[in-house]
Design a protein around this motif. Structure first.
Motif, mmCIF file in Angstrom:
data_model
loop_
_atom_site.group_PDB
_atom_site.id
_atom_site.type_symbol
_atom_site.label_atom_id
_atom_site.label_comp_id
_atom_site.label_asym_id
_atom_site.label_seq_id
_atom_site.Cartn_x
_atom_site.Cartn_y
_atom_site.Cartn_z
ATOM 1 N N ARG A 128 -16.056 -40.907 -97.914
ATOM 2 C CA ARG A 128 -15.922 -41.881 -99.002
ATOM 3 C C ARG A 128 -16.620 -41.409 -100.282
ATOM 4 N N SER A 129 -17.718 -40.658 -100.120
ATOM 5 C CA SER A 129 -18.465 -40.198 -101.301
ATOM 6 C C SER A 129 -17.656 -39.224 -102.156
ATOM 7 N N THR A 130 -16.576 -38.676 -101.583
ATOM 8 C CA THR A 130 -15.766 -37.693 -102.315
ATOM 9 C C THR A 130 -14.542 -38.315 -102.976
ATOM 10 N N MET A 131 -14.275 -39.576 -102.678
ATOM 11 C CA MET A 131 -13.033 -40.204 -103.167
ATOM 12 C C MET A 131 -13.002 -40.247 -104.684
ATOM 13 N N GLY A 132 -11.858 -39.839 -105.246
ATOM 14 C CA GLY A 132 -11.698 -39.826 -106.691
ATOM 15 C C GLY A 132 -12.340 -38.633 -107.364
ATOM 16 N N THR A 133 -12.816 -37.666 -106.575
ATOM 17 C CA THR A 133 -13.458 -36.481 -107.139
ATOM 18 C C THR A 133 -12.629 -35.237 -106.810
ATOM 19 N N GLU A 134 -13.040 -34.101 -107.372
ATOM 20 C CA GLU A 134 -12.332 -32.843 -107.128
ATOM 21 C C GLU A 134 -12.347 -32.429 -105.665
#
Length: 530
Positions: A128-134
């Motif tokens: 979840r911490s990576t969602m919307g990121t590269e």
């Protein structure tokens, strides 16, 4: 890492695997062990990076109070930097060491603290911490094969919890030395376990692992004459070990690309990249069928390596005749043997200064029909085939069939010939209990012969293209490398004397038996010389 340290690490890791052995098969406990190693890696990476950020304030990441206002401010700042730099984020309480410690804290009733729920939530939070990121694609569903609810871990929740807590405790004791930039203990551990699981997985091993010595040969072939590579690509990347092996042969690789059909294996490959400290911006791995749905169609690569599934089936649909990968050849590889389809796919992705090495079954060297046509076009029209290397039998997990390596280059330094190397002789490998292996000296001999392009009696031969044409583009290695060993001459006179002595000896023996029978008063089973 010394050999002694390596042996100690191997014993520790295999002891952890023993905790799960017997409860599930190798494929299944592989997913748990490798998944937890990956979680430990991310935690230690997070801790080290957070401490670097907090160094000026003299704060250790584990000392932050997550509930206080100051603590929340620190976490917000660290999270922003961590997701940007590392690609993910973990709170102090979510680090591996903390969950392992909680799981092994005894309770009054003799049990241990229940951590399965927290652990499942933490693994989900990483994604979840990576969602919307590269980095979202690189972490998406990365832990999906780590099923903490599986009944194979135990019949009750308490049993499952105790087993997982025990595994985490064992792993927590191993120092992966991430703070030492020169050390690759964790990478070595991961590679060791993948290899171990492959050796016990039979046919399935071929889906995710190329034996290390074969990977080394492929890697050294495609890095010949190069210290740096802009890109390296594996269209059937498995666990990613072959891509990483290429990186060990040069000073730097700009970017790694790969495609893998099997979802679990694809997850292994992404973990393997991150565990070897390949930044998420430097690798692009996709999960899809390479031949049917290629994911890097517009890209060209400097180095290409592959160990495709041998003689796999594919659709060979008529529409592929218009596909840029296959159209120029005029024919498609057979539906029952996709070997040349993978070769054509790789050639399509080969950059002008590129070089590729691919492992294939021997049949590609001599089979006719469409494959014969493709082979002829590759040699006569494209003139890209640089070398044909025959490997020893029984090198690969799950199959003992003879294999070869094709080396293909766009800009060949020797466009008038092709070198053939027969490394299949008994002197060129070591026989072990389950399968054969290439020794360092065997690998060196293959590479040196290829690079020096020399003809060596019973081992290699540099064939002119005219000779190959005379052989109707049949590349069967014995046509070019004569490994015939003549039988030693028979000394007929000596053989005759030996037979004469043997006959005399047999008569004496028969006489002795007859004499014994006479003394005993029984009928002799043999004749006598009387």
């Amino acid at each position: 890492m010394t050999e002694e340290q390596k042996r100690i690490l191997e014993r520790q890791l295999w002891a952890i695997a023993d905790t799960l052995r017997g409860k599930m098969n190798a494929d299944e406990f592989r997913d748990y062990i490798l998944g937890f190693i990956f979680y430990k890696y991310l935690s230690e990476k997070m801790h080290i990076y957070a401490n670097e950020i907090l160094a000026e304030d003299g704060i250790d990441y584990l000392d932050i109070n997550e509930e206080s206002e100051d603590g929340k401010a620190y976490l917000e700042a660290v999270q922003h930097e961590s997701v940007e730099q590392l690609g993910f984020f973990l709170k102090p309480s979510e680090l591996f060491s903390q969950i392992a410690k909680r799981g092994n804290t005894p309770l009054e009733d003799g049990g241990s603290t229940f951590i399965l729920g927290d652990l499942a939530k933490i693994l989900d939070n990483i994604e979840r911490s990576t969602m919307g990121t590269e980095s979202e694609d690189d972490f998406d569903k990365l832990f999906e094969d780590l099923d903490l609810a599986s009944t194979k871990l135990g019949r009750t929740e308490k049993q499952k919890n105790e087993l997982i807590a025990k595994v985490l405790a064992h792993l927590d004791e191993i120092d992966f030395e991430l703070a030492d930039s020169e050390s690759d203990v964790l990478g070595d551990a991961y590679e060791y376990l993948i290899g171990k699981f492959a050796s016990g997985a039979g046919k399935k091993a071929g889906e995710f692992y190329t034996p290390q010595e074969v990977s080394t040969v492929l890697a050294r072939l495609v890095t010949t004459g190069k210290k740096r590579l802009k890109t390296v690509y594996d269209p059937t990347c498995g666990s990613g070990s072959l891509l990483l092996r290429v990186a060990r042969e040069v000073e730097e690789v700009g970017a790694f690309y790969g495609q893998e059909l099997n979802r679990t294996t694809y997850n292994l490959a992404r973990m393997n990249m991150i565990l070897h400290d390949v930044h998420y911006r430097r690798f692009d791995l996709k999960q899809e069928d390479t031949l049917e749905h290629p994911q890097h169609s517009e890209l060209r690569f400097e180095a290409l390596v592959a160990n495709p599934p041998f003689s796999a089936k594919w659709s060979a649909r008529e529409l592929f005749k218009g596909d840029d990968r296959f159209s120029q050849y005029g024919v498609l590889a057979p539906k029952t043997k996709a070997d040349f389809a993978f070769v054509q796919h790789m050639i399509h992705h080969l950059d002008e200064n590129g070089q590729m090495a691919v492992v294939l079954p021997h049949g590609v060297l001599f089979r006719g029909a469409a494959e014969g046509h493709i082979r002829k076009y590759l040699i006569e029209e494209l003139n890209m085939l640089d070398a044909v290397i025959g490997l020893p039998p029984n090198l690969f997990y799950g199959t003992g069939i003879p294999t070869c390596i094709l080396v293909v280059k766009k800009c060949r330094e020797n466009p008038g010939d092709i070198i053939f190397i027969d490394a299949s002789g008994s002197d060129n490998f070591e026989k072990t209990k389950n399968q054969n292996t290439l020794r360092p000296k065997d690998i060196d001999r293959i590479i040196d012969t290829y690079r020096q392009r020399k003809t060596e009696d019973k081992y290699s031969y540099v064939a002119e293209l005219d000779e190959i044409k005379e052989n109707e583009f049949n590349l069967n290695i014995p046509r070019y490398v004569d490994t015939f060993e003549p039988e030693p001459l028979v000394d007929l006179e000596a053989v005759a004397k030996d037979l004469e002595l043997l006959e005399s000896s047999m008569k004496a023996t028969d006489q002795a038996i007859a004499n014994f029978c006479k003394e005993l008063g029984v009928v002799s089973p043999v004749g006598t010389s009387e």
